[in-house]
Design an enzyme around this catalytic site. Structure first.
Site, PDB file in Angstrom:
ATOM      1  N   GLU A  54      71.647 -13.969  95.184  1.00  0.00           N
ATOM      2  CA  GLU A  54      71.620 -13.423  96.539  1.00  0.00           C
ATOM      3  C   GLU A  54      71.447 -14.467  97.637  1.00  0.00           C
ATOM      4  OE1 GLU A  54      69.871  -9.012  95.329  1.00  0.00           O
ATOM      5  OE2 GLU A  54      68.648 -10.328  96.576  1.00  0.00           O
ATOM      6  N   HIS A  61      66.439 -18.512  92.118  1.00  0.00           N
ATOM      7  CA  HIS A  61      66.056 -17.200  92.627  1.00  0.00           C
ATOM      8  C   HIS A  61      64.912 -17.384  93.632  1.00  0.00           C
ATOM      9  CE1 HIS A  61      66.166 -12.668  91.649  1.00  0.00           C
ATOM     10  NE2 HIS A  61      65.413 -12.813  92.732  1.00  0.00           N
ATOM     11  N   ARG A 105      68.737 -11.398  81.922  1.00  0.00           N
ATOM     12  CA  ARG A 105      68.930 -12.343  83.025  1.00  0.00           C
ATOM     13  C   ARG A 105      67.572 -12.717  83.596  1.00  0.00           C
ATOM     14  NH1 ARG A 105      69.881 -10.577  88.935  1.00  0.00           N
ATOM     15  NH2 ARG A 105      68.377 -12.147  89.532  1.00  0.00           N
ATOM     16  N   GLU A 153      71.922  -6.540  89.110  1.00  0.00           N
ATOM     17  CA  GLU A 153      70.742  -5.817  89.589  1.00  0.00           C
ATOM     18  C   GLU A 153      71.180  -4.464  90.116  1.00  0.00           C
ATOM     19  OE1 GLU A 153      68.023  -7.523  92.416  1.00  0.00           O
ATOM     20  OE2 GLU A 153      68.109  -9.509  91.491  1.00  0.00           O
ATOM     21  N   TYR A 207      72.117  -1.948  95.683  1.00  0.00           N
ATOM     22  CA  TYR A 207      71.113  -0.895  95.722  1.00  0.00           C
ATOM     23  C   TYR A 207      71.543   0.271  96.618  1.00  0.00           C
ATOM     24  CZ  TYR A 207      68.041  -4.177  93.366  1.00  0.00           C
ATOM     25  OH  TYR A 207      67.503  -5.032  92.447  1.00  0.00           O
ATOM     26  N   ASN A 231      74.794  -7.583  92.753  1.00  0.00           N
ATOM     27  CA  ASN A 231      73.571  -6.803  92.928  1.00  0.00           C
ATOM     28  C   ASN A 231      73.842  -5.738  93.980  1.00  0.00           C
ATOM     29  OD1 ASN A 231      72.395  -8.666  91.242  1.00  0.00           O
ATOM     30  ND2 ASN A 231      71.059  -9.567  92.790  1.00  0.00           N
TER      31      ASN A 231
END
Length: 444
Positions: free
Chosen positions: A171, A126, A82, A351, A294, A292
């Site tokens: 995002e 992005h 990606r 991600e 985290y 995504n």
């Protein structure tokens, strides 16, 4: 647990895709070459706000070293990559005639990926908006949806013969929150914040329609950063602040895109920017949900902030990565299950990764057991979600390379591959070998 042990992947579906992700501004460099126009991040890097006054001018020099980087991916064994296209590289002014040198770069990159047996996953945006469009109002201008559609028309025409996987945005919650609500880039009104949200959603819908009309067999999604928003304390004020931030972080984009409605608490603020038919324009059929993730974020009330929230202290009991992000694999599994319940789409994790500042040891090797343990724990959590019925179809590590990490510059390293920024030498870390071993072990 020894770092050589692999995670449990028994519940992942046949044909599960393993990949890596990057983005244009973070790795390409060559910001002044071959007719590329300025982006808003080129300008922001001049502001002095980036740590160590770093810029994206050279970054990882992927623009010149892409063949080497595709070679790293081939060695890694990933099935997909990606990446994002830099809008100002292919359309220097954001509109008008294509910059053939810029288009040719992505032609070469895509051809190299295809020749290596790696599927290109193209993210259209992005964060590197052409500066020329920012000067015309950027995402605050409703015409931005039409600008984006024109750009996507070019991308579809030039690359749609070889690229079938497209993400409209990466995002959108993050670049809207940090530019309009949480960050220092621009102190603007609440009304502008909501206008930006709505215009980006309109641009998403317009892009989906362009891709459907122009790319045979297109598989389309949008990439959302979903992080559970938790109160920093048990106070009612912090709990309310966490709930407010959750709406903007986790729902302001996927809800209208996938459900055709804005969250109830923000509808009155969006209403001034709505025109008849807008929700239909935004809610276009999608093939998958890009996730995504985290960590959770911890939130406190802050009366003098625009919407009454800010980042708060993390509980002392929560383990942290070297850059201070919570390590909470269970939150990842819960997030996957929540996305499945709310949106009902197949999920690709596009991600997930671990930031540190690791350096080569005396032998020149980069040993990063913390990253290995993090990836192992999060892949185990993903497997647990799949065992509970979540249709998760792929996992992409952030990132292939150490790179420009936005306001942190080059001080934070997320890569499976160490980049010596002075020489631009690539050094695969121990996590690179671990991930390659995982992919080899699970491939049929």
């Amino acid at each position: 647990m020894p770092t050589t042990q692999l995670p449990n992947t028994a519940s992942l579906r046949p044909g599960f895709i393993w990949g890596v992700s990057t983005s244009s501004f973070q790795i390409e460099g060559a910001t002044k070459e071959d007719g590329r126009g300025l982006s808003i991040w080129d300008i922001y890097c001049r502001s002095g706000e980036i740590k160590n006054h770093d810029t994206g001018d050279v970054a990882c020099d992927h623009y010149h070293r892409y063949r080497e980087d595709v070679g790293l991916m081939k060695t890694l064994g990933v099935q997909a990559y990606r990446f994002s296209v830099a809008w100002p590289r292919v359309l220097p002014l954001g509109l008008g005639s294509a910059n053939e040198a810029g288009v040719s770069f992505y032609d070469r990159l895509i051809d190299e990926l295809v020749a290596a047996g790696i599927e290109p996953w193209l993210c259209l945006y992005h964060w590197d908006l052409p500066q020329a469009l920012e000067e015309r109002g950027g995402w605050l201008n409703r015409e931005s949806a039409a600008w984006f559609a024109d750009y996507v028309t070019l991308i579809a025409a030039r690359f749609g013969d070889r690229v079938k996987r497209f993400a409209t945005f990466n995002e959108p919650s993050i670049f809207s929150l940090f530019s309009r609500s949480l960050g220092k880039r621009e102190h603007s009104s609440e009304d502008k914040f909501h206008r930006m949200i709505h215009n980006v959603n309109l641009a998403h819908g317009a892009a989906v329609d362009v891709l459907r009309a122009n790319v045979i067999g297109a598989s389309i999604g949008c990439i959302h950063n979903r992080q559970p928003c938790r109160p920093s304390s048990a106070s009612e004020a912090d709990e309310a602040a966490a709930a407010r931030l959750d709406v903007y972080w986790n729902a302001a984009f996927p809800d209208p895109q996938c459900r055709g409605e804005y969250p109830p608490s923000m509808r009155a603020a969006i209403e001034p920017h709505m025109q008849p038919g807008d929700l239909t324009r935004i809610c276009r059929p999608l093939d998958w949900f890009g996730l995504n993730h985290y960590s959770p974020v911890y939130v406190k009330a802050r009366a003098d902030s625009m919407l009454g929230y800010d980042f708060g202290d993390k509980p002392a009991s929560v383990p942290l990565t070297p850059i201070g992000w919570p390590i909470d694999p269970e939150a990842f599994s819960e997030t996957l299950q929540a996305v499945r319940t709310r949106y009902g789409l197949p999920i690709y994790v596009l991600e997930n990764g671990y930031g540190d500042s690791g350096q080569p040891d005396q032998t020149g090797a980069v040993i990063d057991p913390g990253r290995i343990e993090f990836l192992k724990a999060y892949i185990n959590a993903m497997n647990n979600a799949a065992a509970h019925g979540v249709d998760v179809r792929g996992y992409f590590v952030w990132s292939l390379l150490d790179n420009f990490e936005w306001a942190s510059g080059y001080s934070i390293r997320f890569g499976l591959t160490y980049v010596d920024y002075a020489s631009l030498r690539r050094i695969p870390k121990s996590s690179f070998g671990w991930y390659a071993g995982l992919i080899r072990a699970v491939q049929p």
